[in-house]
Design a protein around this motif. Structure first.
Motif, PDB file in Angstrom:
ATOM      1  N   VAL A 160     -21.879 -69.259  16.733  1.00  0.00           N
ATOM      2  CA  VAL A 160     -21.287 -68.014  16.224  1.00  0.00           C
ATOM      3  C   VAL A 160     -20.888 -67.109  17.389  1.00  0.00           C
ATOM      4  CG1 VAL A 160     -21.797 -65.894  14.938  1.00  0.00           C
ATOM      5  CG2 VAL A 160     -22.430 -68.111  13.995  1.00  0.00           C
ATOM      6  N   VAL A 161     -21.747 -66.983  18.385  1.00  0.00           N
ATOM      7  CA  VAL A 161     -21.442 -66.140  19.547  1.00  0.00           C
ATOM      8  C   VAL A 161     -20.229 -66.679  20.294  1.00  0.00           C
ATOM      9  CG1 VAL A 161     -22.308 -65.420  21.810  1.00  0.00           C
ATOM     10  CG2 VAL A 161     -23.778 -65.238  19.806  1.00  0.00           C
ATOM     11  N   ALA A 162     -20.146 -67.994  20.452  1.00  0.00           N
ATOM     12  CA  ALA A 162     -19.007 -68.591  21.144  1.00  0.00           C
ATOM     13  C   ALA A 162     -17.713 -68.323  20.381  1.00  0.00           C
ATOM     14  CB  ALA A 162     -19.221 -70.090  21.319  1.00  0.00           C
ATOM     15  N   GLN A 163     -17.745 -68.358  19.047  1.00  0.00           N
ATOM     16  CA  GLN A 163     -16.558 -68.078  18.247  1.00  0.00           C
ATOM     17  C   GLN A 163     -16.108 -66.631  18.412  1.00  0.00           C
ATOM     18  OE1 GLN A 163     -14.610 -70.126  16.445  1.00  0.00           O
ATOM     19  NE2 GLN A 163     -15.823 -71.804  17.266  1.00  0.00           N
ATOM     20  N   LYS A 164     -17.061 -65.690  18.418  1.00  0.00           N
ATOM     21  CA  LYS A 164     -16.713 -64.274  18.565  1.00  0.00           C
ATOM     22  C   LYS A 164     -16.134 -63.990  19.940  1.00  0.00           C
ATOM     23  CE  LYS A 164     -19.426 -62.224  15.049  1.00  0.00           C
ATOM     24  NZ  LYS A 164     -19.079 -61.033  14.341  1.00  0.00           N
ATOM     25  N   SER A 215     -12.416 -62.442  20.643  1.00  0.00           N
ATOM     26  CA  SER A 215     -12.214 -61.181  21.368  1.00  0.00           C
ATOM     27  C   SER A 215     -11.363 -61.411  22.605  1.00  0.00           C
ATOM     28  CB  SER A 215     -13.554 -60.556  21.757  1.00  0.00           C
ATOM     29  OG  SER A 215     -14.211 -61.357  22.723  1.00  0.00           O
ATOM     30  N   GLY A 216     -11.470 -62.559  23.213  1.00  0.00           N
ATOM     31  CA  GLY A 216     -10.631 -62.873  24.365  1.00  0.00           C
ATOM     32  C   GLY A 216      -9.178 -63.015  23.974  1.00  0.00           C
ATOM     33  N   GLY A 245      -3.491 -57.074  27.015  1.00  0.00           N
ATOM     34  CA  GLY A 245      -3.267 -57.378  28.420  1.00  0.00           C
ATOM     35  C   GLY A 245      -1.888 -57.967  28.586  1.00  0.00           C
ATOM     36  N   PRO A 246      -1.591 -58.373  29.783  1.00  0.00           N
ATOM     37  CA  PRO A 246      -0.272 -58.960  29.994  1.00  0.00           C
ATOM     38  C   PRO A 246      -0.146 -60.278  29.237  1.00  0.00           C
ATOM     39  CG  PRO A 246      -1.625 -59.203  31.959  1.00  0.00           C
ATOM     40  CD  PRO A 246      -2.384 -58.341  30.987  1.00  0.00           C
ATOM     41  N   ARG A 247       0.906 -60.375  28.477  1.00  0.00           N
ATOM     42  CA  ARG A 247       1.118 -61.585  27.686  1.00  0.00           C
ATOM     43  C   ARG A 247       2.319 -62.322  28.249  1.00  0.00           C
ATOM     44  NH1 ARG A 247      -0.138 -59.692  21.525  1.00  0.00           N
ATOM     45  NH2 ARG A 247      -2.162 -58.797  22.000  1.00  0.00           N
ATOM     46  N   PRO A 248       2.082 -63.469  28.772  1.00  0.00           N
ATOM     47  CA  PRO A 248       3.204 -64.202  29.347  1.00  0.00           C
ATOM     48  C   PRO A 248       4.159 -64.751  28.288  1.00  0.00           C
ATOM     49  CG  PRO A 248       1.209 -65.502  29.487  1.00  0.00           C
ATOM     50  CD  PRO A 248       0.824 -64.156  28.957  1.00  0.00           C
ATOM     51  N   ALA A 249       3.737 -64.819  27.033  1.00  0.00           N
ATOM     52  CA  ALA A 249       4.573 -65.401  25.999  1.00  0.00           C
ATOM     53  C   ALA A 249       5.757 -64.497  25.656  1.00  0.00           C
ATOM     54  CB  ALA A 249       3.751 -65.669  24.746  1.00  0.00           C
ATOM     55  N   ALA A 250       5.602 -63.148  25.822  1.00  0.00           N
ATOM     56  CA  ALA A 250       6.665 -62.222  25.464  1.00  0.00           C
ATOM     57  C   ALA A 250       7.159 -61.525  26.723  1.00  0.00           C
ATOM     58  CB  ALA A 250       6.151 -61.192  24.461  1.00  0.00           C
TER      59      ALA A 250
END
Length: 188
Positions: free
Chosen positions: A49-53, A57-58, A63-68
């Motif tokens: 569960v912690v790994a999924q959260k 959140s990441g 932040g800078p999005r290289p896709a757009a």
């Protein structure tokens, strides 16, 4: 001599000590799971569960999005506007600092003048406190006449008459205190 005394014969390609180590590992892991199995299961579920959260959140973090990719002209205009705003704020801050410095210089000059006047009055043998009060009143009256006209205060009558004494019992109204009789008490 090399053969195991009461155990099964080692399999092809596996020595006896390796097999004993594997059996020992199975026994310890089996006993640990038998004793703490539910705790291990709950710990694994909590880690999942912690790994999924953390992964969500990441992905949602701004932040800078290289896709757009953004237009270079917009980026340049935004940076220029930001630099202009910073420069404007810095100029305002510098102006405020200059005003503050001028005010501090005026205050220091006034204190210096008062000290000089106080020293001169002491040299003449006059009371420096009286002169200091007069100088302050002159400064305040000069400042107050320039800004507003002060009203003369109305004559206030005193709250009590001049001969009021709370211990005498006079002039206080209906309440009065009388000391008790001296001497032995009358009870008996």
């Amino acid at each position: 001599m090399e053969g195991g005394g009461g155990g099964a014969a080692p399999g092809p390609g596996r020595p006896a000590f390796e097999r004993e180590g594997l059996e020992l590992l199975q026994q310890t892991v089996g006993s640990l799971l038998a004793s703490y199995g539910w705790y291990v299961l709950l710990l694994c579920a909590a880690l999942y569960v912690v790994a999924q959260k953390v992964s969500r959140s990441g992905a949602a973090r701004p932040g800078p999005r290289p896709a757009a990719p953004e237009e270079p002209d917009l980026v340049v205009k935004r940076q220029e506007a930001l630099a202009a705003a910073r420069l404007r704020m810095q100029e305002e801050l510098n102006a405020q600092a200059e005003k503050y410095k001028e005010k501090q210089k005026q205050i220091e000059e006034e204190k210096r003048r008062q000290k000089i006047a106080m020293w001169e009055s002491m040299q003449e043998g006059k009371s420096y406190k009286g002169n200091l009060k007069l100088n302050q009143q002159e400064l305040e009256s000069g400042a107050s006449t320039s800004s507003t006209v002060s009203k003369p205060k109305a004559n206030k009558r005193p709250l009590r008459s001049g001969g009021y004494n709370p211990l005498s019992g006079e002039g206080g109204g209906t309440c009065s205190w009388r000391p008790g009789r001296r001497g032995p008490s009358a009870g008996g």
